[in-house]
Scaffold this motif. Sequence first.
Motif, PDB file in Angstrom:
ATOM      1  N   HIS A 140      -9.420   2.614  -6.856  1.00 24.55           N
ATOM      2  CA  HIS A 140      -8.200   2.614  -6.047  1.00 24.55           C
ATOM      3  C   HIS A 140      -7.995   3.963  -5.363  1.00 24.55           C
ATOM      4  O   HIS A 140      -7.598   4.016  -4.186  1.00 24.55           O
ATOM      5  CB  HIS A 140      -6.998   2.278  -6.925  1.00 24.55           C
ATOM      6  N   ARG A 141      -8.260   5.035  -6.075  1.00 18.74           N
ATOM      7  CA  ARG A 141      -8.142   6.357  -5.450  1.00 18.74           C
ATOM      8  C   ARG A 141      -9.114   6.492  -4.288  1.00 18.74           C
ATOM      9  O   ARG A 141      -8.770   7.049  -3.232  1.00 18.74           O
ATOM     10  CB  ARG A 141      -8.414   7.445  -6.490  1.00 18.74           C
ATOM     11  N   GLU A 201       0.827  -1.202   0.000  1.00 18.80           N
ATOM     12  CA  GLU A 201       0.000   0.000   0.000  1.00 18.80           C
ATOM     13  C   GLU A 201       0.863   1.254   0.000  1.00 18.80           C
ATOM     14  O   GLU A 201       0.542   2.241  -0.662  1.00 18.80           O
ATOM     15  CB  GLU A 201      -0.927  -0.015   1.212  1.00 18.80           C
ATOM     16  N   GLU A 207       2.132   1.704  -3.455  1.00 16.55           N
ATOM     17  CA  GLU A 207       1.087   2.191  -4.350  1.00 16.55           C
ATOM     18  C   GLU A 207       0.861   3.684  -4.161  1.00 16.55           C
ATOM     19  O   GLU A 207       0.709   4.428  -5.140  1.00 16.55           O
ATOM     20  CB  GLU A 207      -0.214   1.423  -4.091  1.00 16.55           C
ATOM     21  N   GLN A 264     -10.762   1.021 -12.466  1.00 15.69           N
ATOM     22  CA  GLN A 264      -9.886   0.496 -11.419  1.00 15.69           C
ATOM     23  C   GLN A 264      -9.131   1.620 -10.718  1.00 15.69           C
ATOM     24  O   GLN A 264      -8.966   1.608  -9.496  1.00 15.69           O
ATOM     25  CB  GLN A 264      -8.909  -0.513 -12.019  1.00 15.69           C
TER      26      GLN A 264
END
Length: 388
Positions: A356-357, A174, A177, A352
């Motif tokens: 994800h944001r 995480e 990312e 996606q």
Amino acid sequence: MVRPRALMSNNNGPKEAASMPGVPQGRAAHRPPAARPAFWMEAVSTSHFRYRGLMAGTALALVAAIGSVDYLTGYEISFLPFYFLPVCLATAALGWTFGVVTAAASVATWIIGDFAAGARYSNPFVVGWNALIAFAVYLVVVRLLSGLLAAHREVEERVRERTTALTAEIAERERLERAVIAIGERERCAIGRDLHDGLGQHLTGTALVAQAHRARLSAQQSDEVADARKIVALVEEAIDQTRKLAKGLLLVEIAREGLPEALRDLAAVTSRQFGVACTFHGDDAAAFGDSATTSHLYRIAQEAVRNAVRHGQAKCVEIELSHQDGAVVLTVKDNGVGLPPPSARTDGLGLQIMAHRAGLIGASFRIAAQPGGGTLVACRLATQASSP
């Protein structure tokens, strides 16, 4: 006549062991499947230190209680299999050493109880043989149970270590990312600055030169004045497009109170650029934990609007920012072709990234087809949530 009590214990012992309590699913349902022991193993495991003294006393008390019942019922009825219970409890509570001690105490209690009840043997060897057989059976049980508990503890420790490693790996992933997204935003910002300060200034200089050239041609009443005007118009159009592109790329750090204004500007730019009716309705007082949160919300709205125009072929897009039940809700509605059926649906990269944001800022994300046609994209963020 010799009473085959040891043989009776050998035959009845497994039945007693099989009748021990099983696994209550309700007690251990919250544990992972790989780390869900039986209830009695969990309760008397050596990892539960506070139970050790209680279980040791309970084991010895059970030996005394079973011996008393054995004495009261007479030596004709064998209670030898019931001593398995205190032996197992002692082994689980304090290990195999105390299990062996309890096994020896059980055999001694059994022999003493039979003699006190009136049992007599013609040969002392019979008593020793029966006691040795019973003690050997108990030793096998102690050895198997201690090995089982040791294996259980080892598996539990491995599961704990693996869980810790997986938790650390997920946290690191995480973090990476978030770092990748932050790097991408910085690159966007750098490109926007280069466009604004580099190409934009260069085009502005070119426009000034073209305007001066047009002025000279106009003074000379040349036939090329019209062409000069076209050149100036094209350069000014290129400057405008460069500024719009740079503005979209530079919109990484939005002021804390600036999301409504940025969404309003997004609606206006979309209307001019794509020729669609894009409107914004929202609360101008919407505020968030930091600029990164508002930046993610803006990017979600930007991607949703782009998908509605390009893929949904929408002619009308509505952006709304509102407060609902202690949360800020961002919605993008359109009247396009809507979502394909579930059997033919393939979530693209844009969806996606939006999801994800939303996950990075602790918000929920939902995309659905509207009853009257079109698509609804909704992002719900609790007001107390903050961006990581």
